[in-house]
Design an enzyme around this catalytic site. Structure first.
Site, PDB file in Angstrom:
ATOM      1  N   SER A  37       0.817  -1.208   0.000  1.00  0.00           N
ATOM      2  CA  SER A  37       0.000   0.000   0.000  1.00  0.00           C
ATOM      3  C   SER A  37       0.851   1.258   0.000  1.00  0.00           C
ATOM      4  CB  SER A  37      -0.897  -0.016   1.232  1.00  0.00           C
ATOM      5  OG  SER A  37      -1.235   1.299   1.596  1.00  0.00           O
ATOM      6  N   LYS A  38       0.322   2.263  -0.674  1.00  0.00           N
ATOM      7  CA  LYS A  38       0.978   3.574  -0.738  1.00  0.00           C
ATOM      8  C   LYS A  38       1.215   4.147   0.643  1.00  0.00           C
ATOM      9  CE  LYS A  38      -0.361   6.190  -4.778  1.00  0.00           C
ATOM     10  NZ  LYS A  38      -1.103   7.327  -5.234  1.00  0.00           N
ATOM     11  N   ARG A  39       0.345   3.744   1.568  1.00  0.00           N
ATOM     12  CA  ARG A  39       0.404   4.346   2.905  1.00  0.00           C
ATOM     13  C   ARG A  39       1.476   3.722   3.791  1.00  0.00           C
ATOM     14  NH1 ARG A  39      -4.773   4.449   1.392  1.00  0.00           N
ATOM     15  NH2 ARG A  39      -5.037   2.289   2.010  1.00  0.00           N
TER      16      ARG A  39
END
Ligand code: GLU
Length: 495
Positions: free
Chosen positions: A257-259
């Protein structure tokens, strides 16, 4: 027939930082180009003005630069002008080309004007949802006559691709042949009514006009590839070879995930990883070499060995332990001068007066840490005591090496050793400690660990004799005296 020169590209959308998955796509294209004497192109898919920000473009290009993924052709970046003969390399500057090619498709009957309004299309979609079938374009404008079009006057229109009959083959290097019946596609829009090209058209026009020979990208684009193949054929461009590689998964096996920390390639720079490590590590997230079990690769080796044939189909799971191990290996591969240059900014940042030290001293300091530090950042806790006198002692260490029955004897013996040395070298320190251990019936560990705690305040760090040598005789003796005084005047001995 001559083999076409390899031309491959990465085409990121600069809507954030350089994601590790994009870095993987870039790396595979770049290594493939490098291993074939080909050209690597950076093209920015920046048509989504709302999501594109110059700051992101910069952060992304900086990520590539840090990794050492240099592009042969690509947009302007910082002081570097645009490079290459097939520009511009930003989609936002290529709108005319998309319009021209779309118009050509219309003129050739391979695409058509669609005057359906948003309301009409929404209503069709809703009906499909109600009837529980996939939405499909009705085909209303597919066969408008010249007269019918003339009647529309200057009403806005989109351009739709006329999906031909038959079957489309994506002959993918990694996934194998993927056959799709064209019936499964409905006529899709390639230019919106506001004149903007849709991704599918833009990417194919760019690849076609830039003479891309290999499209190596994430398998999230495999579902797009069928449309792309149809467009390549309709536009009369030679078909590139496709290689859709699996995406990177996190340690839990989910899409990275980008996060998550580390999704941004530059997080690893922050954390003290070498770009060499990241190149090595990312290359292994979906590629294996013929040499079984080998995991450590230098950049030069990768440039020689990388082949598309050995790309794997299954998703690669991120493995932090392996990454850390590789980083240690790459740190050991640096020259000591090289390591010194890389750690100096970190030490300066930590506020240490490195510039007051002679270069040879600094190089020696780097050398004694080289085998020990897992990341560059660890240089700070491994060497801070050289620059700042320890203010206290590690608690556990204190219990183990200052408060045992023999602790004081060990510290005093160590001090005697230091005082008795005619020369302050690693060898003489070592010889004197070993001799004293025997004579005084002390374990060498008690001498070494007690001294380490006294000199550095810690229980781990560079080799003791090496660090004492670098710290200097006077400073070392001074710190020993402070420690002895401390042990004498504070705390109770425990067994
Ligand atoms: N802009 C797309 C992405 O960032 C790349 C498309 C392509 O490689 O064809 O995923």
């Amino acid at each position: 027939m001559t083999t076409p020169v390899v031309r491959c590209r990465v085409a990121p959308s600069p809507s954030g930082f350089l994601h590790i998955g994009t870095a993987k796509a870039a790396l595979y294209n770049w290594l493939f180009a490098r291993s074939h004497g080909g050209t690597f192109i950076l093209r920015l898919e920046d048509t989504d003005a709302e999501r594109t920000d110059e700051q992101y473009v910069h952060a992304m290009c900086e990520g590539f630069k840090w990794l050492g993924i240099e592009w042969d052709e690509g947009p302007e970046f910082g002081d570097e002008p645009e490079k290459g003969e097939y520009g511009p390399y930003r989609q936002s500057q290529r709108r005319d080309l998309y319009s021209r090619e779309a118009a050509r498709l219309v003129a050739e009957g391979k695409a058509y004007r669609c005057y359906c309004t948003k309301e009409e299309l929404d209503a069709q979609r809703e009906l499909a949802a109600k009837e529980k079938r996939p939405p499909r374009y009705s085909g209303k404008c597919r066969n408008l006559t010249e007269e019918e079009i003339a009647v529309k006057g200057d009403a806005p229109f989109a351009i739709r691709f006329r999906v031909p009959e038959g079957e489309t083959l994506i002959d993918d290097i990694i996934q194998g042949p993927v056959r799709i019946k064209n019936k499964e596609y409905d006529d899709f829009i390639i230019v919106k009514s506001n004149g903007d090209a849709i991704f599918h058209l833009a990417v194919v026009v760019d690849d076609g006009l830039m003479k891309i020979t290999h499209v190596i990208r994430g398998d999230d684009h495999l579902t797009n590839a069928g449309r792309h193949v149809m467009l390549f054929n309709a536009l009369g461009y030679p078909l590139p070879q496709f290689a859709h590689h699996p995406l990177i998964h996190d340690e839990q096996g989910r899409k990275y995930s980008k996060r998550l920390h580390g999704a941004n390639v530059l997080d690893w720079r922050e954390d003290g990883y070498l770009p060499e490590t990241m190149i090595n590590y990312i290359s292994l997230l979906g590629w294996t070499s013929e040499e079984e079990g080998k995991e450590f690769y230098t950049l030069e080796e990768l440039k020689q060995l990388f082949t598309l044939k050995r790309l794997t189909k299954s998703p690669a799971r991120f493995d932090r332990k392996k990454l850390d191990w590789l980083n240690g290996q790459h740190i050991r591969m640096l020259t000591v001068e090289g390591l010194c240059d890389r750690v100096l900014p970190l030490l300066r940042n930590a506020g240490f007066a490195v510039d007051e030290k002679p270069r040879e001293w600094l190089i020696e300091m780097a050398a004694i840490c080289q085998e020990k530090i897992p990341t560059l950042n660890q240089i700070v806790p491994y060497t801070d005591f050289f620059f700042v006198t320890p203010e206290g002692y590690d608690e556990k260490g204190e219990r183990k090496f200052f408060r045992k029955e023999n602790s004081l004897k060990a510290l005093e013996t160590a001090l005697q050793c230091m005082n008795g040395l005619s020369e302050w070298t690693v060898e003489s320190l070592k010889a004197s400690y070993e001799q004293a251990a025997q004579e005084k019936e002390l374990k060498i560990g008690a001498l070494v660990n007690g001294t380490r705690l006294a000199l550095t305040g810690k229980t781990v760090g560079p080799g003791l004799y090496e660090l004492a040598k670098l710290l200097g005789r006077e400073e070392s003796i001074g710190r020993m005296q402070v420690a002895i005084e401390y042990v004498k005047t504070s705390g109770e001995e425990s067994s």
